[in-house]
Structures are given as C-alpha cells and as structure tokens.
Design an enzyme around this catalytic site. Sequence first.
Site, mmCIF file in Angstrom:
data_model
loop_
_atom_site.group_PDB
_atom_site.id
_atom_site.type_symbol
_atom_site.label_atom_id
_atom_site.label_comp_id
_atom_site.label_asym_id
_atom_site.label_seq_id
_atom_site.Cartn_x
_atom_site.Cartn_y
_atom_site.Cartn_z
ATOM 1 N N GLY A 9 0.579 13.031 3.776
ATOM 2 C CA GLY A 9 1.017 12.691 5.123
ATOM 3 C C GLY A 9 2.418 12.096 5.158
ATOM 4 N N LEU A 42 -1.675 9.664 3.917
ATOM 5 C CA LEU A 42 -2.866 9.141 4.596
ATOM 6 C C LEU A 42 -3.454 7.943 3.851
ATOM 7 C CD1 LEU A 42 -5.242 9.618 6.627
ATOM 8 C CD2 LEU A 42 -6.197 11.178 4.920
ATOM 9 N N ALA A 67 3.045 7.043 0.874
ATOM 10 C CA ALA A 67 1.968 7.630 0.045
ATOM 11 C C ALA A 67 0.993 8.466 0.859
ATOM 12 C CB ALA A 67 1.222 6.516 -0.678
ATOM 13 N N GLU A 85 -3.438 17.091 -1.083
ATOM 14 C CA GLU A 85 -4.643 17.306 -0.275
ATOM 15 C C GLU A 85 -5.681 18.145 -1.021
ATOM 16 O OE1 GLU A 85 -1.603 17.173 0.878
ATOM 17 O OE2 GLU A 85 -1.585 16.161 2.810
ATOM 18 N N ARG A 92 -7.556 16.075 -3.302
ATOM 19 C CA ARG A 92 -8.401 15.076 -2.620
ATOM 20 C C ARG A 92 -9.533 15.738 -1.845
ATOM 21 N NH1 ARG A 92 -6.039 11.922 -5.782
ATOM 22 N NH2 ARG A 92 -3.981 11.111 -5.272
ATOM 23 N N GLY A 128 -3.253 17.349 7.853
ATOM 24 C CA GLY A 128 -3.744 17.098 9.214
ATOM 25 C C GLY A 128 -2.692 16.446 10.080
ATOM 26 N N LEU A 169 -6.142 6.531 2.360
ATOM 27 C CA LEU A 169 -7.398 7.141 1.913
ATOM 28 C C LEU A 169 -8.589 6.205 2.104
ATOM 29 C CD1 LEU A 169 -5.916 8.864 -1.255
ATOM 30 C CD2 LEU A 169 -6.782 10.028 0.785
ATOM 31 N N GLU A 182 4.478 15.008 5.563
ATOM 32 C CA GLU A 182 4.330 15.476 6.955
ATOM 33 C C GLU A 182 5.172 14.619 7.895
ATOM 34 O OE1 GLU A 182 -0.151 15.368 6.687
ATOM 35 O OE2 GLU A 182 0.075 17.284 7.692
ATOM 36 N N LYS A 219 0.847 -1.206 0.000
ATOM 37 C CA LYS A 219 0.000 0.000 0.000
ATOM 38 C C LYS A 219 0.876 1.248 0.000
ATOM 39 C CE LYS A 219 -3.964 -2.157 0.094
ATOM 40 N NZ LYS A 219 -4.852 -2.100 -1.083
ATOM 41 N N ARG A 220 2.078 1.103 -0.484
ATOM 42 C CA ARG A 220 3.022 2.241 -0.615
ATOM 43 C C ARG A 220 3.226 2.941 0.724
ATOM 44 N NH1 ARG A 220 2.985 -1.040 -4.279
ATOM 45 N NH2 ARG A 220 2.722 -0.474 -6.465
HETATM 46 C C1 1HE Z 1 -3.104 3.638 -1.240
HETATM 47 C C2 1HE Z 1 -2.562 4.920 -1.107
HETATM 48 C C3 1HE Z 1 -3.136 5.777 -0.122
HETATM 49 C C4 1HE Z 1 -1.475 3.898 -2.659
HETATM 50 N N1 1HE Z 1 -4.155 5.305 0.611
HETATM 51 N N2 1HE Z 1 -4.124 3.228 -0.483
HETATM 52 N N3 1HE Z 1 -2.116 10.363 -0.687
HETATM 53 C C5 1HE Z 1 -2.281 10.381 -2.026
HETATM 54 O O1 1HE Z 1 -3.147 11.006 -2.589
HETATM 55 C C6 1HE Z 1 -1.325 9.517 -2.794
HETATM 56 C C7 1HE Z 1 -2.076 8.402 -3.506
HETATM 57 N N4 1HE Z 1 -1.166 7.415 -4.084
HETATM 58 C C8 1HE Z 1 -0.555 7.613 -5.289
HETATM 59 O O2 1HE Z 1 -0.622 8.661 -5.912
HETATM 60 C C9 1HE Z 1 0.238 6.454 -5.822
HETATM 61 O O3 1HE Z 1 -0.224 5.263 -5.184
HETATM 62 C C10 1HE Z 1 1.776 6.573 -5.592
HETATM 63 C C11 1HE Z 1 2.336 7.669 -6.503
HETATM 64 C C12 1HE Z 1 2.114 6.863 -4.148
HETATM 65 C C13 1HE Z 1 2.451 5.214 -5.948
HETATM 66 O O4 1HE Z 1 2.052 4.799 -7.240
HETATM 67 P P1 1HE Z 1 2.251 3.246 -7.657
HETATM 68 O O5 1HE Z 1 1.899 3.150 -9.107
HETATM 69 O O6 1HE Z 1 3.592 2.785 -7.223
HETATM 70 O O7 1HE Z 1 1.194 2.419 -6.747
HETATM 71 P P2 1HE Z 1 -0.397 2.260 -6.933
HETATM 72 O O8 1HE Z 1 -0.676 1.193 -7.957
HETATM 73 O O9 1HE Z 1 -1.053 3.567 -7.142
HETATM 74 O O10 1HE Z 1 -0.846 1.758 -5.491
HETATM 75 C C14 1HE Z 1 -0.545 0.457 -5.032
HETATM 76 C C15 1HE Z 1 -1.599 0.113 -3.992
HETATM 77 O O11 1HE Z 1 -1.451 1.002 -2.887
HETATM 78 C C16 1HE Z 1 -3.013 0.290 -4.493
HETATM 79 O O12 1HE Z 1 -3.822 -0.638 -3.808
HETATM 80 P P3 1HE Z 1 -4.303 -2.023 -4.529
HETATM 81 O O13 1HE Z 1 -5.133 -2.698 -3.488
HETATM 82 O O14 1HE Z 1 -5.066 -1.582 -5.770
HETATM 83 O O15 1HE Z 1 -3.037 -2.758 -4.878
HETATM 84 C C17 1HE Z 1 -3.370 1.673 -4.029
HETATM 85 O O16 1HE Z 1 -4.757 1.875 -3.872
HETATM 86 C C18 1HE Z 1 -2.680 1.683 -2.675
HETATM 87 N N5 1HE Z 1 -2.419 3.037 -2.217
HETATM 88 N N6 1HE Z 1 -1.546 5.057 -2.003
HETATM 89 C C19 1HE Z 1 -4.620 4.059 0.421
HETATM 90 N N7 1HE Z 1 -2.652 6.996 0.108
HETATM 91 C C20 1HE Z 1 -3.178 13.466 8.073
HETATM 92 S S1 1HE Z 1 -3.785 14.152 6.670
HETATM 93 C C21 1HE Z 1 -2.772 13.619 5.361
HETATM 94 C C22 1HE Z 1 -3.476 13.881 4.093
HETATM 95 C C23 1HE Z 1 -2.867 13.106 2.958
HETATM 96 O O17 1HE Z 1 -1.924 12.385 3.112
HETATM 97 S S2 1HE Z 1 -3.610 13.332 1.443
HETATM 98 C C24 1HE Z 1 -2.622 12.461 0.339
HETATM 99 C C25 1HE Z 1 -3.009 11.022 0.214
#
Ligand code: 1HE
Length: 272
Positions: free
Chosen positions: A120, A75, A73, A143, A146, A151, A77, A123, A36-37
């Site tokens: 996050g 929070l 990656a 963020e 999204r 946070g 989500l 962060e 889940k990265r």
């Molecule tokens: C996840 C998450 C996640 C991956 N929550 N499951 N963060 C984001 O908006 C970043 C979202 N993630 C991405 O943009 C990409 O996953 C990455 C650039 C980080 C990596 O890409 P990649 O091609 O290596 O991996 P992938 O195929 O996108 O993801 C692999 C799996 O990890 C996949 O799950 P699967 O069950 O389909 O294999 C994804 O759904 C899962 N995954 N990132 C949940 N973030 C305290 S407030 C903080 C606020 C924030 O952090 S907002 C930013 C959230």
Amino acid sequence: MTLSLRPVEGLLAQLPLLQVEADGPVVHIRLNRPDKRNAVSDALVRQLQTAFVNLPQEARVAVLSGAGRHFCAGLDLSEVTEQDVTQGIHHSRLWHAAFDQIQFGPVPVIAVLHGAVVGGGLELAATAHLRVAERSAFYGLPEGQRGIFVGGGGSVRIARLVGVPRMTDLMLTGRVFDADEGQAAGLSNYLVDDGQGLAHALSLAEKVASNAPLSNYAITQALPRIVEMAPSEGLFVEALMSAIAQGDEAAKQRVRDFLEKRAGKVGKGGKE
Ligand code: 1HE
C-alpha cells in the site's frame, strides 16, 4: 527562494499520524508513524483524506513524505486479520476514496520516497503526480506472499506506471526493485542521494507552484482522464481544456510576458 516551512494550525494540526507544515503555496505532509514504518492503518487513511480535503486555501502544491527510515510499509497488517469479505470491500473503497482525493485533489502532489515503498505504500506513492526517490528506496508488492491483493488502487495506478508485466512480476515472485530499477521502470521521476529527497521535492514544488494554477489543474486532472478516452473524445476534451486554460488571464499575461521579453526562454529558467 528558500522555503521556511512551519507547522500549520487548525484542523491539519490535529491529525496525530501526520505532520503538516507549510510556507505559502507549498504544503508538506509527512506520514508520522515511524515506529510502525508508517504502516497505513484505517486511522492513517482517514487522516490523509482529511488532510487532502482540507488543504490550506493558499496551497498550490503538496509534498508527501514519510518520517523515519522508510516511506511506507503498506497496509497495517495488524488490522486485517479479523476482517470478513464485506468489511474487506469497504476497507478497499475507503483507501480508494482517500487516494482519489490525493490524485484528483486541487493541487499537484510530489512524493518523496526512501527506504521501503511497499504494498500500500507503493499504491500511495502512485497517487502522486511526481515522485522523487532517494537511493535507499526499494519497491515491492508483497501482497502475493501475504495471501492478499492490492486494494489501494494499485491495479489501476501502478499498472499504468510500470505496465502489467512488471507489476505481475513484483506480485507473483515477490521481486523487489532497488532505486535504480525503480527509476528505470518509471516508479520515480528523479533519483537523488540519501537525505536529498525532500530538498529536491521542495525545489520542484516551488517551480510547480509558480505555474498558472489552471495549467497545473489541466495537467494533473485532464491529462490522466484524456489518456483513458478514445482518441476522438480525448482530442475533443483536449480542445476544450486548452481553450479554457488559454482564456484565463494568467495565461494571457504569461504569453505577453514572453512576447515582450519579460519571461525566460525554454531551458533558461526565469526572466533573464
Ligand atoms: C508493521 C508493518 C505493516 C512494519 N503492518 N506493522 N506490507 C508488508 O508486507 C511489509 C511488512 N514490513 C516489512 O517488510 C518491514 O517492516 C520493512 C521492510 C518495511 C521495514 O523493516 P524494519 O526492519 O525497518 O522494521 P521492522 O522491525 O520489520 O518493523 C518495525 C515495527 O513496525 C514492527 O512492530 P513492533 O511492534 O515489533 O516494533 C513491525 O511489526 C511493524 N510493521 N510493517 C503492521 N505493514 C490496501 S491493500 C495494501 C496491501 C499491502 O500493503 S500488503 C503489504 C503489507
């Protein structure tokens, strides 16, 4: 000295989302959710807090890294869609408590950044006292895209690292910094080739661990607080902190070592 990190035993071995290993004063904590990265679920936040509250007694420095192709990656989500406003506040405060434990815990923390360092994850990286980035690192605050806000302390820590204008840009436009841009913006202290981050962080960790513990404590705990104070209060606290550090036997011994030619000169490493 070459470190020989070995898995720790006891409580720190029972945190399934982390891998914790140590060699004497150096502890290495790796986020271990590569599928889940290393997305930060509630369980992962709690395990991070537990790890940093329960560092081994002999720990003098901690290195924080992520397993797989990305540091983190952000929070998880999949856990936010059902939260109401009250739960959202408690959730953010949970991150604050855990991340405060990293920044204001007993030892300096060095983060190793590679691949995604986003949301996050950035962060979390910002809680460390030093950051070593590999060339693959990229930084974003999605963020805005999204529909949420930082946070995990980002508006306090990331804004102080890169400044409000850069943070605003990352959040409003979804701009992503590559490793060079991150280095120029102050997100990393060191930029190294892919695969070299951990080794570099561990060699820094050995240097940091060889400092007097009270100096390290003053640098990581007093400095960020003093800088938030009005100058007059800051200077007063600096005087107290410097007297406390100087009064410690470790400091006296180090000064004697220099005066009696047993310690290295600035820029020339250890004893010559
Ligand atoms: C996840 C998450 C996640 C991956 N929550 N499951 N963060 C984001 O908006 C970043 C979202 N993630 C991405 O943009 C990409 O996953 C990455 C650039 C980080 C990596 O890409 P990649 O091609 O290596 O991996 P992938 O195929 O996108 O993801 C692999 C799996 O990890 C996949 O799950 P699967 O069950 O389909 O294999 C994804 O759904 C899962 N995954 N990132 C949940 N973030 C305290 S407030 C903080 C606020 C924030 O952090 S907002 C930013 C959230």
